[in-house]
Design an enzyme around this catalytic site. Structure first.
Site, PDB file in Angstrom:
ATOM      1  N   ASP A  45      -0.496   4.810  14.702  1.00 52.59           N
ATOM      2  CA  ASP A  45      -1.697   5.447  14.167  1.00 52.59           C
ATOM      3  C   ASP A  45      -2.975   4.807  14.700  1.00 52.59           C
ATOM      4  OD1 ASP A  45      -0.099   7.149  12.774  1.00 52.59           O
ATOM      5  OD2 ASP A  45      -0.477   6.271  10.799  1.00 52.59           O
ATOM      6  N   LEU A 160      -5.415   4.712   0.413  1.00 55.87           N
ATOM      7  CA  LEU A 160      -4.235   4.793  -0.446  1.00 55.87           C
ATOM      8  C   LEU A 160      -3.782   3.405  -0.878  1.00 55.87           C
ATOM      9  CD1 LEU A 160      -2.047   6.509  -1.780  1.00 55.87           C
ATOM     10  CD2 LEU A 160      -0.771   6.434   0.376  1.00 55.87           C
ATOM     11  N   SER A 161      -3.862   2.438   0.028  1.00 50.87           N
ATOM     12  CA  SER A 161      -3.489   1.069  -0.321  1.00 50.87           C
ATOM     13  C   SER A 161      -4.385   0.497  -1.416  1.00 50.87           C
ATOM     14  CB  SER A 161      -3.569   0.168   0.926  1.00 50.87           C
ATOM     15  OG  SER A 161      -2.647   0.593   1.908  1.00 50.87           O
TER      16      SER A 161
END
Length: 256
Positions: A45, A160-161
């Site tokens: 990514d 999200l983390s």
């Protein structure tokens, strides 16, 4: 895309990515990036983001194949029938964030972020940040490790983390997410209209220095950071049929 679609293969520094590039060029040929109809990015990514940044002037569609450690933005690696896969791939259009960061010395540094713009404390002491939306103060003082504005494309990454929400690509909203908020302790962030303009003001900056990061650009000891979406910039990623970005986002929300 058609059978005559020209491809440019680029790869991260990982040996498996470099080896894959050599095999794919031998099989399908390759042109220079500035002549390609599609860029095939081999890596993870992080390399996908690098590829999109490097091609901002042309905004060529990018088809990624995973030869890295994280591949949420990448397709599965398969050397067979690549032109057909690309021809049938769906398009995901993303819009980056514009960061304008003013340092304590008054210097202004600007950059684009495909995933998120984040503010992070530089020392052992927590940061204190005032947050305004469209010129109105919404949070007078956030005591935290940091805070970020994430795009839908970046909502499954750092956001999200930090326990931020996952956002569908076509939702036309941004995530404003704190990082380890201490005061107000129960504040979990907010969803903002995509046209919102966010301003972070660093309080007690001399005692509690903060850095601002837009993907690969880091600006240290910032005093003020303004963030807005660049709707005038379209970046295109290609995903295999049946494995669209929207499907990946939906599936991620049901992953344990």
């Amino acid at each position: 895309m058609t059978a005559s679609t020209t491809l440019a293969f680029v790869a991260s520094d990982r040996p498996e990515a470099q080896q894959a590039r050599e095999r794919l060029i031998a099989r399908y040929g390759s042109v220079d990036v500035d002549q390609a109809d599609v860029i095939v990015a081999l890596g993870g990514d992080g390399f996908m983001l690098e590829t999109l940044h490097a091609d901002l002037s042309r905004r060529t569609p990018v088809y990624g194949m995973n030869r890295g450690s994280v591949g949420f933005l990448m397709n599965d690696y398969d050397e067979d029938d690549l032109p057909a896969r690309i021809a049938e791939a769906g398009r995901a259009v993303i819009h980056p964030l514009q960061m304008d960061a003013t340092t304590e010395a008054g210097q202004v540094h600007s950059g684009l972020a495909i995933n998120e713009v984040s503010l992070l404390r530089q020392t052992r002491q927590s940061a204190k940040i005032r947050i305004s939306i469209d010129g109105k103060v919404r949070l007078d003082e956030l005591t935290c490790d940091g805070c970020m504005v994430a795009t839908p494309a970046g909502s499954t990454a750092y956001n999200l983390s930090a326990h931020g929400p996952i956002i569908p690509l076509d939702a036309r909203v941004l995530a404003l997410t704190p990082i380890s908020a201490f005061r107000p302790r129960r504040w979990r962030g907010a969803l903002l209209p995509h046209e919102a303009r966010v301003c972070f003001e660093v309080l007690e900056a001399d005692k509690r220095p903060v850095s601002a990061v837009a993907d690969g650009l880091e600006v240290r000891r910032v005093a003020r950071v303004e963030v807005r979406e660049r709707r005038d910039i379209d970046l295109v990623m290609l995903f295999d049929a049946g494995r669209s970005f929207e499907e990946r986002v939906l599936a991620e929300q049901f992953t344990a």
